[in-house]
Design an enzyme around this catalytic site. Sequence first.
Site, PDB file in Angstrom:
ATOM      1  N   GLU A  45      -2.827  26.500  -2.630  1.00 32.88           N
ATOM      2  CA  GLU A  45      -2.503  25.134  -2.200  1.00 32.88           C
ATOM      3  C   GLU A  45      -0.998  24.879  -2.219  1.00 32.88           C
ATOM      4  OE1 GLU A  45      -4.073  22.601  -0.905  1.00 32.88           O
ATOM      5  OE2 GLU A  45      -5.937  23.737  -0.795  1.00 32.88           O
TER       6      GLU A  45
ATOM      7  N   CYS B  69      -7.136  19.746  16.325  1.00 34.72           N
ATOM      8  CA  CYS B  69      -6.388  18.490  16.453  1.00 34.72           C
ATOM      9  C   CYS B  69      -4.921  18.771  16.107  1.00 34.72           C
ATOM     10  CB  CYS B  69      -6.986  17.430  15.534  1.00 34.72           C
ATOM     11  SG  CYS B  69      -6.402  15.781  15.924  1.00 34.72           S
TER      12      CYS B  69
ATOM     13  N   CYS C 150      -9.209  18.177  22.443  1.00 36.12           N
ATOM     14  CA  CYS C 150     -10.304  17.228  22.196  1.00 36.12           C
ATOM     15  C   CYS C 150     -11.647  17.731  22.716  1.00 36.12           C
ATOM     16  CB  CYS C 150      -9.963  15.878  22.829  1.00 36.12           C
ATOM     17  SG  CYS C 150      -8.448  15.185  22.141  1.00 36.12           S
TER      18      CYS C 150
ATOM     19  N   CYS D 272     -13.571  19.448  20.099  1.00 36.86           N
ATOM     20  CA  CYS D 272     -13.606  18.756  18.811  1.00 36.86           C
ATOM     21  C   CYS D 272     -14.989  18.182  18.496  1.00 36.86           C
ATOM     22  CB  CYS D 272     -12.576  17.634  18.827  1.00 36.86           C
ATOM     23  SG  CYS D 272     -12.532  16.732  17.272  1.00 36.86           S
TER      24      CYS D 272
ATOM     25  N   CYS E  81     -13.971   9.546  18.514  1.00 40.02           N
ATOM     26  CA  CYS E  81     -12.534   9.459  18.246  1.00 40.02           C
ATOM     27  C   CYS E  81     -11.841   8.382  19.086  1.00 40.02           C
ATOM     28  CB  CYS E  81     -11.889  10.812  18.518  1.00 40.02           C
ATOM     29  SG  CYS E  81     -10.117  10.780  18.231  1.00 40.02           S
TER      30      CYS E  81
HETATM   31  S1  SF4 Z   1     -11.046  14.113  19.573  1.00 45.55           S
HETATM   32 FE1  SF4 Z   1      -9.682  13.039  18.151  1.00 45.55          FE
HETATM   33  S2  SF4 Z   1      -9.869  14.142  16.252  1.00 45.55           S
HETATM   34 FE2  SF4 Z   1     -10.658  15.454  17.854  1.00 45.55          FE
HETATM   35  S3  SF4 Z   1      -8.956  16.726  18.554  1.00 45.55           S
HETATM   36 FE3  SF4 Z   1      -9.016  14.937  19.866  1.00 45.55          FE
HETATM   37  S4  SF4 Z   1      -7.633  13.494  18.896  1.00 45.55           S
HETATM   38 FE4  SF4 Z   1      -8.123  15.021  17.357  1.00 45.55          FE
END
Ligand code: SF4
Length: 367
Positions: free
Chosen positions: A52, A205, A212, A215, A221
Site C-alpha cells: 500500500e 475509469c 465507459c 464499465c 453513472c
Molecule cells: S461509466 Fe462512469 S465510472 Fe464507469 S468508466 Fe465511465 S465515467 Fe467511470
Amino acid sequence: MGHSTAKLSLDDFPEPEQVVRLRAQLLEWYGRMGRDLPWRRTRDPYAIWISEIMLQQTQVKTVLPYYQRWLIALPTVTDLADADLETVLKLWEGLGYYTRARNLHKTAQAIVKEHGGVFPETARQLQVLPGIGRSTAGAIASSAFGRCEAILDANVRRVLGRLLAVDDPPARAEAKLWEISQRLVDPQAPHNFNQALMDLGATVCTARSPLCLLCPWQADCLGRRSGEPTRFPVRPARTVRSEIAGVSVLIECQGKFLLVRRPERGLLAGLWEFPFVESVGGGEPEETVRMAFGNRLESLERLGQVEHEFTHRHLTAQVLWARWAATLDELPDCIEHREHAWVAPEHWPEYAMPAYVRKICRLQCLQ
Ligand code: SF4
C-alpha cells in the site's frame, strides 16, 4: 449484464437496492477482470502495508520488483524494525518520495515497541501510525483483517466522483466521497470490493479517457450520462512548480569522488549526492563552483546538464568535473560539517542516491 436505468444522485443516495446492485456489478466485473497481484494473494498485514505504501504515488508495474525484493530482504515487521535506515533507503532507492521509506521504518519500530510486533486491526488504530493515512488504513484493515472499512485513494476518488457526478469544490467533495465509499463497501467482501474499486479506476475509469463501454457501472453513472465524465470530480488548482537551478560538482581525488549526505529533514532527506551549489544570479557554473569551493579545485570540465521533476519543484543541474588539489583529509570549508565520504565509482551503488544523482552518474557512463 442487465443494467438498471434507475437514476442515482446524491440527494437520494444510496437507495439500498442500488447499493446492492452496484456492489454485485463491481464484484462480478472484478471476478472476470481483476488483476492478479502478489499482495492480493496474502493476508499478511505487513506485506499488504508495504504494498500500500509503495503504491502511493507509484504505478503497479514499477512497484512489483521493489515489493518482491523488499519482502526477501525484510520479510517481517521485526526485520524492518531492526534494519538500519541506510538499508531501508537503499531498498527504496528509485521509488521516490523517500519520506514513505522513513515512515515505514519508524512505524515498524512503533509496532514492535508498542504493539509487541502485532499489527493493530482497525483503521482507527492504524491511522495513528506514521505514514498511514485514512485510505491506507482502510485498505490494510479491509485486506488483512476483512473489516468493512472504506478507502479513498486517487483512483477511487475519481471513480466515485464520476459515478455521482460530484462537482463540489475539492475540500467539500472529500467528505461526500468518503461517505459514498463507506456506504458502498460490501460488508460481505470488503477486501475484494476495495481492490475492485482500485482496479476500476486504474484500468477502466482512467484519468484522461474512461472506457465507459467496458464499465460495470455504465448504466448508473451520472458522469457518463453528463457526456463529460472527465469533468468530475473537480480537481484542486495545480500548484506551480518552483525552480531550483545549480551546479553538481564531481570532485575527484585519488580516483575517489566526494559524496555528501543531505540533511535528515527536507527534500531528499538523508540521501547521498555530489556537492550541489545553488546558482544565484545566473552566473557561469565554473564561477558558482569556485565561489563555493575556492581555488583548490582544478581542471574544471563541463560534463552536461540534468533535469528532474519533484512533486512541486523542477531541478536543473549543470554538471562539472573537477580535480581536488589537496588531500582527502583537507575538505572544502563548505563540506566540513556535513556527513561525507570519498567513494570510488564502483562503490557508488552502495549509497542511497536520489534519481537526479543517478542521472548524473549515467551522464558519462561514470558507473
Ligand atoms: S461509466 Fe462512469 S465510472 Fe464507469 S468508466 Fe465511465 S465515467 Fe467511470
